[in-house]
Design an enzyme around this catalytic site. Structure first.
Site, PDB file in Angstrom:
ATOM      1  N   HIS A   1      35.209 -11.794 -14.221  1.00  0.00           N
ATOM      2  CA  HIS A   1      35.907 -11.162 -15.347  1.00  0.00           C
ATOM      3  C   HIS A   1      35.130 -11.370 -16.650  1.00  0.00           C
ATOM      4  O   HIS A   1      34.829 -10.412 -17.376  1.00  0.00           O
ATOM      5  CB  HIS A   1      37.318 -11.752 -15.472  1.00  0.00           C
ATOM      6  CG  HIS A   1      38.116 -11.209 -16.611  1.00  0.00           C
ATOM      7  ND1 HIS A   1      39.074 -10.239 -16.449  1.00  0.00           N
ATOM      8  CD2 HIS A   1      38.110 -11.509 -17.941  1.00  0.00           C
ATOM      9  CE1 HIS A   1      39.620  -9.954 -17.628  1.00  0.00           C
ATOM     10  NE2 HIS A   1      39.053 -10.722 -18.551  1.00  0.00           N
ATOM     11  N   GLU A   2      34.792 -12.618 -16.941  1.00  0.00           N
ATOM     12  CA  GLU A   2      34.078 -12.895 -18.189  1.00  0.00           C
ATOM     13  C   GLU A   2      32.663 -12.324 -18.156  1.00  0.00           C
ATOM     14  O   GLU A   2      32.134 -11.893 -19.186  1.00  0.00           O
ATOM     15  CB  GLU A   2      34.042 -14.399 -18.463  1.00  0.00           C
ATOM     16  CG  GLU A   2      35.415 -15.045 -18.638  1.00  0.00           C
ATOM     17  CD  GLU A   2      36.285 -14.392 -19.701  1.00  0.00           C
ATOM     18  OE1 GLU A   2      35.730 -13.808 -20.674  1.00  0.00           O
ATOM     19  OE2 GLU A   2      37.524 -14.442 -19.566  1.00  0.00           O
TER      20      GLU A   2
ATOM     21  N   HIS B   1      32.775  -8.882 -19.490  1.00  0.00           N
ATOM     22  CA  HIS B   1      32.717  -8.873 -20.957  1.00  0.00           C
ATOM     23  C   HIS B   1      31.283  -9.103 -21.434  1.00  0.00           C
ATOM     24  O   HIS B   1      30.793  -8.431 -22.350  1.00  0.00           O
ATOM     25  CB  HIS B   1      33.606  -9.992 -21.516  1.00  0.00           C
ATOM     26  CG  HIS B   1      35.073  -9.694 -21.497  1.00  0.00           C
ATOM     27  ND1 HIS B   1      35.621  -8.601 -22.125  1.00  0.00           N
ATOM     28  CD2 HIS B   1      36.121 -10.379 -20.957  1.00  0.00           C
ATOM     29  CE1 HIS B   1      36.943  -8.621 -21.968  1.00  0.00           C
ATOM     30  NE2 HIS B   1      37.266  -9.686 -21.249  1.00  0.00           N
TER      31      HIS B   1
ATOM     32  N   GLU C   1      38.157  -4.827 -22.258  1.00  0.00           N
ATOM     33  CA  GLU C   1      38.855  -5.253 -21.052  1.00  0.00           C
ATOM     34  C   GLU C   1      38.598  -4.315 -19.879  1.00  0.00           C
ATOM     35  O   GLU C   1      38.647  -4.746 -18.714  1.00  0.00           O
ATOM     36  CB  GLU C   1      40.361  -5.367 -21.320  1.00  0.00           C
ATOM     37  CG  GLU C   1      40.754  -6.506 -22.237  1.00  0.00           C
ATOM     38  CD  GLU C   1      40.350  -7.872 -21.697  1.00  0.00           C
ATOM     39  OE1 GLU C   1      40.268  -8.028 -20.454  1.00  0.00           O
ATOM     40  OE2 GLU C   1      40.112  -8.769 -22.512  1.00  0.00           O
TER      41      GLU C   1
END
Length: 505
Positions: A269-270, A273, A299
């Site tokens: 997830h990170e 980003h 997101e």
């Protein structure tokens, strides 16, 4: 005039990045006793950056600018919007907010570790008071931008003013309508999954060596496109990504040695980003354009990599043998059983570990609670009880501790009120972008199954990443997919996935 403007903007960006370094250190390596001084240092840098940016000279340069290229026109448009908002906020408020957030962060950590909401409550009350002050100062600007037909309630106007900072153009009403559509489609899906035999996930809830988890997650992140030459990963109480410029974008995660998904999916997830931040066009560096088009778009990248890539069966065709090599106890677990386990639909307490369906109910709860906190309808002291009641109503489960309840997220300690809806908005965008990439690339499943992640990365670089804020969120989405934000593609994706994994007709 543009040269003078760019010079000033680069100086402001450097000050912001310096403050971000201090904030990153506070969440990773700073000793607990450093909080007071750190809050003051961050507040000083944020105040100086604010003063340099809101200097009347910047307004004069903007008024006199005659941009000749699309990039310069975007720079003037975005800087003017930021300047108009920033000049409404006194330097005193900017400094107070930064210092209050630094103190609230340490109080939140202590409260979460000891399950003592009372330690955090006064800090949250102060953060909310500052948020109300900011919202009331900014409300007239938001109303002017939206025109004479804009007539929300006083409470919604205040929330709109804060939401607009994260998702420009979005409104409380539009977000509420999106959640209504999702809830209507989610209820029968969650019910259908609940009635089917639950996938076994016991093999995910056994000891997984922490170092091996760390190494596997970083290896995958790098293969997906996150550059460790221009980034690094560290541990923090709550996973996050921060940028000190496109050449230094850092991520954090947390590791549960007895539950594999915690670290792996937060790392991916990170990394999503971070991949976005590392992909801005070089010409945007040192300007307000070197940032996400909106937090929803941001997101969309983290959720796309976390869910559409890393929870997908094709990805594990490539990845599962590599995971089994690191964790031999998975040797007798079939790949399909593993994929079903990491996609198990089940109401749970923790948002960042929630499945793709119930995740949105977690976000809805936070949206409703922070609106009530901001308006004053929900006293801070009543938040833990309201959280438990909301979890019970929406998900049918309730936390026994505040650490697993209203203290699980870091956002309110940071003063990020109005942030939570972007998680759902970005998730909807992720499926729209995925569908467009799948169409343009002739099918993503075969590429991912072969471990070929470059085509997807290249498509995202071209259609999303390189633009930064040079395009609005709506422009990014429409140019890439042909339509604006739409919940229908995500609902169709979710229904198909649940039917496939749960063998539903």
């Amino acid at each position: 005039m543009l040269d003078a403007l760019r010079d000033r903007l680069a100086e402001v960006a450097d000050l912001g990045h310096a403050a971000a370094v201090l904030e990153w250190d506070q969440e990773t390596f700073m000793p607990p006793g450093g909080a007071e001084g750190r809050g003051r240092q961050i507040a000083t840098l944020r105040r100086i950056a604010h003063e340099r940016f809101t200097d009347p000279a910047v307004g004069e340069w903007l008024a006199a600018a005659r941009p000749e290229t699309d990039l310069d026109r975007a720079l003037v448009r975005v800087t003017r919007r930021d300047w108009d908002r920033a000049t409404l906020l006194p330097a005193r408020l900017v400094s107070e907010k930064a210092e209050a957030s630094a103190r609230a962060m340490e109080a939140w950590k202590a409260a979460r570790e000891t399950d003592a909401f009372a330690l955090f409550a006064p800090h949250l009350a102060y953060v909310l008071a500052l948020a109300r002050e900011e919202a009331d100062l900014v409300r007239p600007l938001v109303a002017a931008e939206r025109g004479p037909g804009y007539a929300p309630s006083a409470a919604d106007a205040r929330y709109d003013a804060l939401l607009d900072e994260y998702e420009p153009g979005a409104s409380t009403a539009s977000v509420a309508e999106t959640f209504r559509q999702l809830r209507e489609g989610l209820v029968p899906l969650v019910a259908a999954a609940a009635e089917a035999p639950a996938p076994d996930d016991s093999f995910l809830r056994v000891p997984f060596d922490a170092d091996a988890q760390w190494a596997f997650g970083l290896d995958v992140a790098e293969r997906l496109g996150y550059s460790l030459d221009h980034g690094r990963q560290d541990r923090s109480a709550h996973p996050f990504t921060t940028s000190f410029g496109t050449t230094d974008v850092r991520v954090t995660t947390r590791v549960d040695p007895a539950f594999f998904p915690t670290a792996f999916f937060s790392t991916v997830h990170e990394a999503g980003h971070g991949i976005y931040e590392q992909g801005f066009a070089p010409g945007l560096e040192g300007t307000p354009l070197a940032d996400g088009a909106s937090l929803g778009v941001h997101e969309s990248q983290s959720r796309l990599y976390e869910n559409l890539v890393a929870r997908g069966g094709p990805f594990w065709t490539w990845a599962y043998p590599r995971l089994q090599a690191r964790f031999p106890h998975l040797a007798d677990v079939p790949r399909r059983a593993f994929v079903r386990a990491v996609n198990r639909v089940e109401p749970s307490l923790i948002r960042v570990e929630a499945d793709e369906l119930t995740y949105h109910l977690h976000v809805l709860l936070r949206f409703e609670l922070e609106r009530a906190l901001l308006s004053g309808d929900l006293p801070v002291a009543d938040l833990p009880g309201a959280w438990r009641d909301g979890m019970r109503d929406l998900l049918g489960v309730a936390p026994n501790t505040d650490a697993d309840g209203c203290l699980q997220d870091v956002h309110w300690s940071l003063g990020a009120v109005g942030y939570f809806p972007t998680y759902t908005l970005g998730t909807l965008m992720s499926v729209q972008l995925w569908n467009a990439a799948d169409r343009d690339l002739g099918g993503l499943d075969a590429l991912l199954a072969a471990g070929e992640f470059g085509p997807l990365l290249g498509w995202l670089r071209e259609h999303v990443h390189r633009w930064g804020r040079a395009k609005t969120a709506d422009e990014v989405l429409r140019d890439a997919t042909g339509s604006g934000l739409d919940a229908a593609p995500w609902l169709a994706y979710a229904e198909a996935k649940v039917k496939r994994l749960y063998d539903l007709s």
